[in-house]
Design a protein around this motif. Structure first.
Motif, PDB file in Angstrom:
ATOM      1  N   LEU A   2       4.492   3.514  -5.814  1.00  0.00           N
ATOM      2  CA  LEU A   2       5.888   3.436  -5.391  1.00  0.00           C
ATOM      3  C   LEU A   2       5.991   2.900  -3.965  1.00  0.00           C
ATOM      4  N   THR A   3       5.097   3.314  -3.094  1.00  0.00           N
ATOM      5  CA  THR A   3       5.114   2.824  -1.715  1.00  0.00           C
ATOM      6  C   THR A   3       4.846   1.326  -1.671  1.00  0.00           C
ATOM      7  N   ALA A   4       3.880   0.873  -2.437  1.00  0.00           N
ATOM      8  CA  ALA A   4       3.582  -0.562  -2.488  1.00  0.00           C
ATOM      9  C   ALA A   4       4.750  -1.343  -3.079  1.00  0.00           C
ATOM     10  N   THR A   5       5.406  -0.784  -4.078  1.00  0.00           N
ATOM     11  CA  THR A   5       6.550  -1.444  -4.692  1.00  0.00           C
ATOM     12  C   THR A   5       7.706  -1.543  -3.707  1.00  0.00           C
ATOM     13  N   LEU A   6       7.958  -0.479  -2.973  1.00  0.00           N
ATOM     14  CA  LEU A   6       9.017  -0.520  -1.959  1.00  0.00           C
ATOM     15  C   LEU A   6       8.697  -1.545  -0.878  1.00  0.00           C
ATOM     16  N   ALA A   7       7.426  -1.648  -0.503  1.00  0.00           N
ATOM     17  CA  ALA A   7       7.041  -2.609   0.531  1.00  0.00           C
ATOM     18  C   ALA A   7       7.227  -4.046   0.054  1.00  0.00           C
ATOM     19  N   PHE A  14       9.756  -0.862   5.636  1.00  0.00           N
ATOM     20  CA  PHE A  14       8.438  -1.283   5.153  1.00  0.00           C
ATOM     21  C   PHE A  14       8.154  -2.705   5.643  1.00  0.00           C
ATOM     22  N   SER A  15       6.893  -3.099   5.597  1.00  0.00           N
ATOM     23  CA  SER A  15       6.494  -4.408   6.113  1.00  0.00           C
ATOM     24  C   SER A  15       7.163  -5.556   5.371  1.00  0.00           C
ATOM     25  N   SER A  45      11.911  -7.788  -6.529  1.00  0.00           N
ATOM     26  CA  SER A  45      12.334  -6.398  -6.586  1.00  0.00           C
ATOM     27  C   SER A  45      12.520  -5.949  -8.034  1.00  0.00           C
TER      28      SER A  45
END
Length: 80
Positions: A2-7, A14-15, A45
């Motif tokens: 989920l963190t990678a997807t948000l980034a 996020f970056s 997205s």
């Protein structure tokens, strides 16, 4: 995941947000380029959140009685 997807989707903080923001700001003079960049950001997205939904929340796409799910072979798990 989920963190990678948000980034990669460009969520604020996020970056990916800062990189997409910089790219779109640089393309702000050209409407076609800006629109293309915005469209690709929205598509990224969409497919990333679709990936999360299908991988973690979707129904399984195989029959347990016909498919035997198992661990990868040892040659793939052990470094040589």
């Amino acid at each position: 995941m989920l963190t990678a997807t948000l980034a990669i989707a460009g969520a604020p903080g996020f970056s990916g947000f800062f990189s997409k923001d910089a790219i779109l700001l640089a393309a702000a003079d050209n409407y076609w380029l800006y629109g293309f960049g915005l469209l690709t950001a929205l598509l990224t997205s969409f497919y990333m959140f679709r990936l999360i939904f299908l991988a973690f929340h979707g129904k399984q796409r195989f029959d347990d009685h016909k498919v035997h799910v198992h661990e990868s072979p040892r040659s793939m798990l052990v470094r040589s």
